[in-house]
Design a protein around this motif. Structure first.
Motif, PDB file in Angstrom:
ATOM      1  N   ASN A 156       0.831  -1.200   0.000  1.00  0.00           N
ATOM      2  CA  ASN A 156       0.000   0.000   0.000  1.00  0.00           C
ATOM      3  C   ASN A 156       0.869   1.255   0.000  1.00  0.00           C
ATOM      4  OD1 ASN A 156      -2.421  -1.373   0.041  1.00  0.00           O
ATOM      5  ND2 ASN A 156      -2.570  -1.372   2.265  1.00  0.00           N
ATOM      6  N   MET A 157       1.933   1.223   0.797  1.00  0.00           N
ATOM      7  CA  MET A 157       2.818   2.394   0.852  1.00  0.00           C
ATOM      8  C   MET A 157       3.492   2.605  -0.498  1.00  0.00           C
ATOM      9  SD  MET A 157       4.057   3.084   4.532  1.00  0.00           S
ATOM     10  CE  MET A 157       2.896   3.045   5.884  1.00  0.00           C
ATOM     11  N   SER A 158       4.016   1.514  -1.052  1.00  0.00           N
ATOM     12  CA  SER A 158       4.695   1.603  -2.336  1.00  0.00           C
ATOM     13  C   SER A 158       3.727   2.081  -3.417  1.00  0.00           C
ATOM     14  CB  SER A 158       5.263   0.232  -2.698  1.00  0.00           C
ATOM     15  OG  SER A 158       5.895   0.279  -3.936  1.00  0.00           O
ATOM     16  N   ASN A 159       2.533   1.531  -3.421  1.00  0.00           N
ATOM     17  CA  ASN A 159       1.538   1.909  -4.432  1.00  0.00           C
ATOM     18  C   ASN A 159       0.991   3.317  -4.213  1.00  0.00           C
ATOM     19  OD1 ASN A 159       1.686  -0.467  -5.944  1.00  0.00           O
ATOM     20  ND2 ASN A 159       0.316  -1.525  -4.527  1.00  0.00           N
ATOM     21  N   SER A 160       1.131   3.844  -2.999  1.00  0.00           N
ATOM     22  CA  SER A 160       0.732   5.228  -2.734  1.00  0.00           C
ATOM     23  C   SER A 160       1.894   6.180  -3.010  1.00  0.00           C
ATOM     24  CB  SER A 160       0.289   5.387  -1.279  1.00  0.00           C
ATOM     25  OG  SER A 160      -0.757   4.517  -0.961  1.00  0.00           O
ATOM     26  N   HIS A 161       2.966   5.650  -3.552  1.00  0.00           N
ATOM     27  CA  HIS A 161       4.156   6.439  -3.905  1.00  0.00           C
ATOM     28  C   HIS A 161       4.871   7.020  -2.694  1.00  0.00           C
ATOM     29  CE1 HIS A 161       2.713   5.800  -7.879  1.00  0.00           C
ATOM     30  NE2 HIS A 161       1.594   6.435  -7.599  1.00  0.00           N
TER      31      HIS A 161
END
Lengths: 373, 423
Positions: free
Chosen positions: A43-48
Motif C-alpha cells: 500500500n505504501m509503495s503503491n501510494s508512492h
C-alpha cells in the motif's frame, strides 16, 4: 507523495498462541505466498511513499529476513528507502520500546531528519488495500490534526479487541475507547493514521516528557477533545489477523472469488519477496479442491478447502481439510489433518492425525527432524 | 585492475526456426520452459552456480523478450559492480558494419568486451539447451590437461551419432579427430556446443579467421585450432542434457518434468534454477477442478480438468475444459468446455469455449511437414481461437483467427493458419 511511512510491527500478543512464538505478527505468512506486512508495504509503495520505516522489537528474525532487501516493494531507490528500526542502546536510553509512542520517540531522528510534511502510520497486521493519498486529501480537507482510518465491522464481529470510535456527522471522532469490555458500537480504528510530521514530533515529545508511552491511550484517547481527530471510513475489505481465529478466517477469505479477485487481480498488486521455487507439482493421487497452493509444493494426496504455503510436501494418501499448511512443511504418507494450522518448517511423520475439534483451530507444532525419521 | 579468471559468452541470437510459430516473435532462448522458466535460465543459472559472474549474452533475432527477461541480471544475482550480465547486440561500426553472421563471428565482434575483463579462459555457451552443469569442474579439467580448448561431449546412441558433430579421442581424452555428421561414426561422443578456450588461443583464432564468411566454431575455429596442433580435449558429460530445438523434443522435455522423480529435477535444493519471477499470488484450484500429474505455476486458476500437462503462470482453465498432455504458457486462457489434447499453446493465447484441439488421425502438415509433426497442435503467442472450432493434429495457428478461418468450423489435421501482418 508528501509523506513518509511508518509500519508498527513490534507487536506480539497472547491471542496468536504458539504461532507468535517464533515471529512477530507482521511476519505471519498470509494467503499462500505473502506475509502480513506485505499488505501495508505494498500500500505504501503503491501510494508512492518513498521512505518507510518498519519498527519492530519482538522476535524480528523472520521479519528481518523477509525485509532483507527493499527491492521487492520497489523501495530501493536513491531517495528514501526501507528501514527496519529495532531498539538500540544509546547514551540516554537503555529500554526496549515501552509502547508505540515510546517506539516513535526512540526513533525521533527518523522523523526529524525527514523533510516530507506528513507521516502515514500503519500496523503490520492489517490485510487490506488502500491508497493513502486519499486519506491525506481527506486529512487536509478537514484541516484535521490526526486522521484515523476507521472500519465499520460486519454485524456479529467482535469489536472489543479494537479501538472503538464514534464519529459525528462531519467525521470527527467524538469518542475513542481502546479495547472496551463491552460495546454496542462497531466502528473500529484500523491502526492507520495520518498526521503532520511536526505535529507528531510535538505530541511524541510531550508524551515522553510525561512518561507516557502508548500512542492510542496517551495521544488519541487523551487528546480527542483537544485536537481535531477525524475518522476516514474505509469501505473495502479490511481484516486484522491478530488472533488465531481471525488469522484463520482471513486466510480462508482468500478462497472466496471476490476476495481473491480483489487482492490478486485488481490494480494495484500486492508485492512480496520472490523465492526461487519451481512451480507446484501434482503427482498420482493428488486431488485438490477449492484450495490455494503456492509455488514449490509437491502434492500427492487430497487437499480440500485449504491453503498450502510455499514448498510444502504432502505425502501419498494424505487428507488435508479446512487447514492452513505454512511454508516448508513435510507431511508424511497417510496423515489426516483437519481444522489445523500447521506451523512452518514442520515435519509431520507418516500416519499422523491432527484434528481441531469443537470449532477450535488446532495449531500443529511438531519438532521431529526430517532426516532421521 | 579488472581481472576475471573465466567469463562466459552466451549465444542467444538464433531464431530456432524449427520451433515454428513459437519463435515467430521471440528468440528461442526466450521461449518458456517448465511452467515458469525460459530456456536461457538454464545456462544463466549454471553460470552463477559455477561461480561465473561475468556473462555476455549475444542477441540478434527478436531480442525484446530476452532483454526484458534478463534486465540487469537481478534474478541470477548477476547484477554486479564489476562484470555481471551484459546484453550484446550487433552494432554499427565505422567500417564493415554487419549482423552476427555466424557463432564465431558474433564472438569476434565482441573482442573488446572480452578484452575488458582480461580473462584467462572464455566459456562459449549456447542458449538453447536444458541441463545442469558445473562449468567449474570443466575448467579444472581444462587446466589439469593443460588444454587450449576443451569441448564438452556426451555419449549418444551410436545409431544416432550421425546427426551430431562427433569427436574421436585417445585414451587420455585428447581429441585426435573430428567428424561432422559422419555416415559411419567411429565414436559416439557428440559435441554439446560448450567450449572452454584459453583466451590467447581464442583471440588468435578469431583474428586469424576474421574474414571468414559466416565464421562458425564447429566449422571453422575448432578445425583451424586443430590444424595448428593446439591441445584439444573432450570433457565427457553424462548428466541430463536436452536439445529442445524441435517441437517434439521441446514437448518431450517438458513432459519429462512431470515424472514422479524426474531425471531433470527442478525441486532439488542444490543447483537451483533461477528465473525472473513476477510477484504472483498462489494458484487456485476450484472445488470442481481435477488435476492429475501436472506442473502448475503461480497465479493459475483451474476450474476444469488438467491431466499430464505443464501450465505457466496465471493460466486460466475454465469450467468443463479439459487439458491433456499439453503445454500452456503464461497468461493463456482456455474457455469453458474446450478439450485440448497434445498441444503447445504459447503465451497470452485465448482458446474459445467448446473447442476441440488435437482431434482425428495424424496427417502430415501440408505447408511445413518438417516442423509440425509428432501429432501436436501448436499455437503461437497472442493468438485467438474462436468458440466451437475443431482442430486436427500436426497443425499450427498464429494470430487472431475468427470463425471465417475455419471452414465448417474445422481446421483439419495438417492444416496451418498463419495470419500475416498483425503484430
Amino acid at each position: 507523495m508528501k509523506a513518509i511511512g511508518i509500519i508498527l510491527a513490534g507487536g506480539n500478543n497472547k491471542m496468536m498462541k504458539e504461532l507468535s512464538n517464533k515471529r512477530a505478527i507482521a511476519a505471519m505468512p498470509m494467503a499462500g505466498s505473502y506475509r502480513s506486512v506485505d499488505f501495508a508495504l505494498s500500500n505504501m509503495s503503491n501510494s508512492h511513499i518513498k521512505k518507510v520505516a518498519v519498527m519492530t522489537q519482538y522476535n524480528a528474525r523472520s521479519l528481518n529476513q523477509h525485509l532483507s532487501s527493499s527491492k521487492w516493494w520497489d523501495f530501493g531507490r536513491k531517495q528514501g528507502g526501507l528501514f527496519v528500526l529495532t531498539p538500540t542502546m544509546s547514551a540516554d536510553n537503555g529500554f526496549w520500546y515501552r509502547g508505540t509512542a515510546d517506539c516513535l520517540y526512540q526513533n525521533l531522528d527518523y522523523l526529524k531528519s525527514s523533510h516530507e510534511p506528513y507521516v502515514v502510520i500503519a500496523s503490520g497486521d492489517g490485510i487490506y488495500k488502500m491508497d493513502y493519498n486519499k486519506v491525506l486529501e481527506y486529512h487536509i480537507e478537514k484541516k484535521a490534526d490526526i486522521t484515523v482510518v476507521v472500519k465499520k465491522l460486519d454485524k456479529g464481529e467482535d469489536a472489543s479487541r479494537f479501538g472503538v470510535v464514534s464519529l459525528d456527522d462531519d467525521g470527527r471522532i467524538t469518542n475513542f475507547e481502546e479495547k472496551p469490555i463491552s460495546t454496542n458500537c462497531n466502528t473500529v480504528s484500523t491502526g492507520v493514521y495520518v498526521i503532520r510530521r511536526r505535529q507528531l514530533i510535538e505530541l511524541i515529545e510531550k508524551a515522553a516528557s510525561e512518561d507516557r508511552y502508548d500512542f492510542v491511550q496517551d495521544i488519541l484517547v487523551r487528546y480527542k477533545n483537544v485536537k481535531k481527530i477525524y475518522g476516514y471510513k474505509l469501505d473495502t475489505y479490511w481484516s486484522n489477523i491478530s488472533t488465531v481465529d481471525a488469522y484463520y478466517k482471513t486466510n480462508m477469505d482468500f478462497l472466496k472469488k471476490d476476495v481473491r479477485d480483489y487482492f490478486f487481480k485488481e490494480y494495484p498488486d500486492v508485492y512480496t519477496k520472490v523465492d526461487d521455487f519451481p512451480p507446484a507439482k501434482y503427482n498420482y493421487g493428488a486431488e485438490v479442491k477449492n484450495s490455494l497452493v503456492a509455488c514449490g509444493c509437491i502434492v500427492n494426496g487430497k487437499v480440500e478447502n485449504s491453503i498450502v504455503f510455499k514448498k510444502a510436501y504432502i505425502g501419498n494418501n494424505c487428507t488435508i481439510k479446512n487447514s492452513i499448511v505454512l511454508n516448508d512443511v513435510y507431511i508424511g504418507d497417510n496423515s489426516y489433518i483437519e481444522n489445523c494450522i500447521v506451523e512452518s518448517h514442520n515435519t509431520i511423520r507418516a500416519n499422523s492425525k491432527f484434528v481441531g475439534e469443537n470449532g477450535e483451530i488446532k495449531i500443529v507444532i511438531e519438532q521431529t527432524s526430517r532426516y532421521d525419521a | 585492475m579488472i581481472k576475471k579468471e573465466m567469463i562466459a559468452m552466451l549465444l542467444a541470437g538464433g531464431q530456432g526456426s524449427r520451433l515454428g510459430v513459437l519463435t515467430s516473435k521471440v528468440a528461442k532462448p526466450a521461449v518458456a520452459f517448465g511452467g515458469k522458466y525460459r530456456i536461457i535460465d538454464f545456462p544463466l543459472s549454471n553460470c552463477i552456480n559455477s561461480g561465473i559472474d561475468t556473462v555476455g549474452v549475444l542477441t540478434q533475432y527478436q531480442p525484446l523478450r530476452l532483454n526484458a527477461h534478463i534486465g540487469i541480471g537481478i534474478p541470477w544475482d548477476l547484477d554486479r559492480n564489476v562484470g555481471g550480465v551484459t546484453v550484446l547486440p550487433p552494432y554499427e561500426k565505422s567500417t564493415n558494419s554487419e549482423w552476427y553472421t555466424g557463432t564465431a563471428n558474433a564472438i569476434f565482434q565482441n573482442l573488446e568486451y572480452m578484452e575488458s575483463y582480461n580473462p584467462e579462459y572464455v566459456l562459449i555457451l549456447s542458449g538453447d539447451h536444458i541441463y545442469k552443469m558445473d562449468y567449474k569442474v570443466m575448467l579444472d579439467y581444462h587446466k589439469a590437461n593443460n588444454a587450449d580448448i576443451t569441448i564438452a561431449a556426451m555419449p549418444v546412441p551410436l545409431e544416432e551419432a550421425s546427426r551430431f558433430g562427433i569427436v574421436i579421442t585417445d585414451e587420455n581424452n585428447k581429441i585426435t579427430e573430428f567428424e561432422e555428421k559422419p555416415a559411419n561414426p567411429r565414436s559416439n561422443l557428440a559435441s554439446m556446443g560448450i567450449y572452454i578456450f584459453s583466451w590467447k588461443v581464442l583471440k588468435e583464432a578469431l583474428l586469424k579467421l576474421k574474414d571468414q564468411p559466416e565464421c562458425d566454431f564447429g566449422k571453422h575455429i575448432i578445425p583451424y585450432c586443430f590444424s595448428q596442433n593446439k591441445r584439444l580435449f573432450a570433457y565427457e558429460y553424462n548428466g541430463y542434457w536436452k536439445d529442445v530445438g524441435t517441437l517434439s523434443s521441446y514437448w518431450e522435455a517438458n513432459m519429462e518434468l512431470i515424472d514422479i522423480i524426474p531425471v531433470f529435477n527442478l525441486y532439488e535444493e542444490f543447483w537451483k534454477i533461477y528465473t525472473k519471477s513476477d510477484s504472483l499470488p498462489p494458484q487456485y484450484l476450484a472445488a470442481e477442478s481435477h488435476i492429475e500429474r501436472s506442473i502448475i505455476s503461480e497465479g493459475a486458476e483451474i476450474y476444469g480438468t488438467v491431466i499430464n500437462s505443464v501450465l505457466g503462470s496465471s493460466v486460466i482453465v475454465e469450467e468443463g475444459a479439459v487439458v491433456r498432455d499439453s503445454i500452456i504458457m503464461k497468461n493463456s486462457v482456455i474457455k469453458k468446455g474446450t478439450v485440448i489434447n497434445r498441444a503447445i499453446i504459447a503465451e497470452d493465447v485465448t482458446v474459445g469455449s467448446n473447442c476441440e484441439l488435437g482431434i482425428g488421425e495424424e496427417v502430415e502438415n501440408t505447408a511445413f511437414p518438417k516442423i509440425y509433426k509428432g501429432g501436436l497442435v501448436t499455437i503461437g503467442e497472442n493468438s485467438i481461437i474462436p468458440d466451437g472450432v475443431k482442430i486436427g493434429k500436426n497443425t499450427a495457428i498464429s494470430g487472431i483467427t475468427t470463425q471465417a478461418d475455419y471452414p465448417n468450423g474445422i481446421l483439419a489435421g495438417g492444416g496451418t493458419i498463419i495470419k500475416a501482418g498483425e503484430v
